[in-house]
Scaffold this active site. Structure first.
Site, mmCIF file in Angstrom:
data_model
loop_
_atom_site.group_PDB
_atom_site.id
_atom_site.type_symbol
_atom_site.label_atom_id
_atom_site.label_comp_id
_atom_site.label_asym_id
_atom_site.label_seq_id
_atom_site.Cartn_x
_atom_site.Cartn_y
_atom_site.Cartn_z
ATOM 1 N N LYS A 1 -17.961 -79.556 26.429
ATOM 2 C CA LYS A 1 -19.286 -78.978 26.165
ATOM 3 C C LYS A 1 -20.390 -80.030 26.369
ATOM 4 O O LYS A 1 -20.119 -81.116 26.843
ATOM 5 C CB LYS A 1 -19.315 -78.379 24.754
ATOM 6 C CG LYS A 1 -18.176 -77.390 24.484
ATOM 7 C CD LYS A 1 -18.325 -76.067 25.235
ATOM 8 C CE LYS A 1 -17.053 -75.243 25.294
ATOM 9 N NZ LYS A 1 -16.666 -74.581 24.061
HETATM 10 C C1 LIG Z 1 -15.823 -73.511 23.429
HETATM 11 C C2 LIG Z 1 -16.267 -72.163 23.032
HETATM 12 C C3 LIG Z 1 -16.010 -71.640 21.764
HETATM 13 C C4 LIG Z 1 -15.119 -72.313 20.756
HETATM 14 O O1 LIG Z 1 -15.453 -73.601 20.484
HETATM 15 P P1 LIG Z 1 -14.307 -74.636 19.981
HETATM 16 O O2 LIG Z 1 -15.106 -75.803 19.517
HETATM 17 O O3 LIG Z 1 -13.448 -74.926 21.159
HETATM 18 O O4 LIG Z 1 -13.572 -73.969 18.873
HETATM 19 C C5 LIG Z 1 -16.549 -70.405 21.440
HETATM 20 N N1 LIG Z 1 -17.281 -69.708 22.323
HETATM 21 C C6 LIG Z 1 -17.527 -70.169 23.558
HETATM 22 C C7 LIG Z 1 -18.376 -69.364 24.472
HETATM 23 C C8 LIG Z 1 -17.011 -71.396 23.960
HETATM 24 O O5 LIG Z 1 -17.237 -71.832 25.202
#
Ligand SMILES: *Cc1c(COP(=O)(O)O)cnc(C)c1O
Length: 385
Positions: free
Chosen positions: A188
């Protein structure tokens, strides 16, 4: 292999983590509230509640808004499964609203149509989760207007969108939502290893989020549930909560990473614009930039114009990977996952999402990507298609 995304860790990040390891607090010490304040300031929200993942943030956001058995939550079929799973964790049911084929985010016209029908059938959702897919903000003003008319709550899934903007305000300011959720997974925009946060402007919701994060126990920061007069401190378990706490190790990394967010986003934007120029002549659809928003450019997704390419999507993936390009697919529509099919969902229910899935390719995009990397991706794509 050029990956589709990757974290960028500096010496300052490493030093910040070592500093915590040498201190008295490993889990929630002084760094977690500092990180929370830094996130809240950055996104223009009153409160940030740091947790151990974006998924946990979605879960406690649903709980804080009172989602439970018998309730319904709607989200986009083009998202990571966590955006839908959070409803199932609460014992609620899930349904989806098809995407806009130009933005790949929840279509507000489709939402309105579905709401009209649901109202007649007395099956209105309690919560709608629009997902800022790839970092591009959803049409939040329109979705918010519908929430006023049909009485649902809004959680923005902004796991792709830290650093993005909508109508001149940072995503996370919750101008058109109750709660916004971010993830700090390494692919991210910034990372804490694993980690996430839920932000809100509502004091009651913030209290509930803090409690659900930590076993449902109140604390001295609680504004809505003060210490009972006959108790020494505020330590009452009043809900069934979880241990979703972030560690100080993660929070220190987060504080250090957050300082670089603007530089990260600037570079992603620059690379995205450059892709736009060097791919313009190819038979692919490039990402649309909505005039109302500034994407955080978490992902750079193109759509193949299959009628003109003369090669299957599968072949294009295999050939690009053979060339050392780590293309990816975001996402298999959630309703087509085996778990969701077992709940009764079937192909054909969300045609725009399914068509998108047949054409989408995520190209590499990350802070440290060089222009040579990018030129190589463009040349390979041209070769392959
Ligand atoms: C990455 C992601 C999540 C979950 O996040 P984590 O930190 O991996 O639990 C939820 N929604 C979207 C759209 C994501 O890309």
């Amino acid at each position: 292999m050029i990956p589709y995304g990757r974290q960028h860790i500096t010496q300052a990040d490493i030093d910040a983590v070592i500093h915590v390891l040498q201190s008295d607090f490993l889990t929630q010490g002084p760094k977690v509230p500092l990180f929370e304040q830094a996130v809240a300031d950055k996104v223009g929200a009153k409160y940030a509640v740091a947790v151990n993942s974006g998924t946990s943030a979605l879960h406690i956001a649903c709980l804080a808004l009172g989602l439970g058995p018998g309730d319904i939550l709607w989200t986009s079929p083009v998202t990571f499964v966590a955006s839908a799973n959070c409803a199932l964790y609460c014992g609620a049911s899930v349904d989806f609203v098809d995407i806009d084929p130009d933005t790949y985010t929840m279509c507000h016209h489709a939402l309105e149509e579905k709401l009209k029908q649901a109202e007649q059938e007395n099956r209105l959702p309690k919560i709608v989760i629009p997902v800022h897919m790839c970092g591009r903000p959803c049409r939040m003003a329109a979705i918010h207007e519908l929430s006023q008319k049909y009485g649902f709550k809004i959680i923005e899934d902004a796991c792709h969108a830290l650093g993005g903007q909508y109508k001149g305000k940072p995503i996370g300011s919750c101008q058109y939502s109750d709660i916004t959720v971010f993830s700090f997974h390494p692919v991210k925009l910034i990372t804490t290893g694993e980690g996430g946060t839920a932000v809100t402007n509502d004091t009651k919701l913030a209290d509930r989020l803090f409690r659900f994060r930590s076993h449902g126990i109140t604390s001295d920061r609680d504004q809505m549930a003060p210490r009972p007069a006959d108790e020494i401190w505020n330590y009452q378990q009043i809900f069934l909560g979880y241990n979703y706490r972030m560690t100080d190790i993660q929070a220190a990394l987060g504080i250090s990473q957050l300082e670089k967010l603007d530089a990260f986003i600037d570079r992603r934007r620059e690379l995205a614009r450059r892709y736009g120029r060097i791919l313009a002549h190819l038979p692919v659809t490039l990402p649309l930039q909505d005039p109302d928003g500034e994407s955080a450019w978490h992902l750079y997704v193109i759509r193949l114009k299959l009628a003109q390419t003369g090669k299957s999507q599968q072949r294009v993936f295999a050939d690009l990977r053979e060339n050392g390009i780590g293309v990816n697919l975001h996402y298999i529509p959630v309703h087509l996952q085996p778990w969701y099919r077992a709940l009764g969902f079937a192909p054909g229910q969300f045609p725009e999402a399914e068509q998108y899935y047949k054409e989408a390719v995520t190209l590499p995009l990350f802070y440290a990507m060089t222009e040579q990397d990018q030129d190589y991706v463009a040349a390979s794509l041209q070769d392959v298609i």
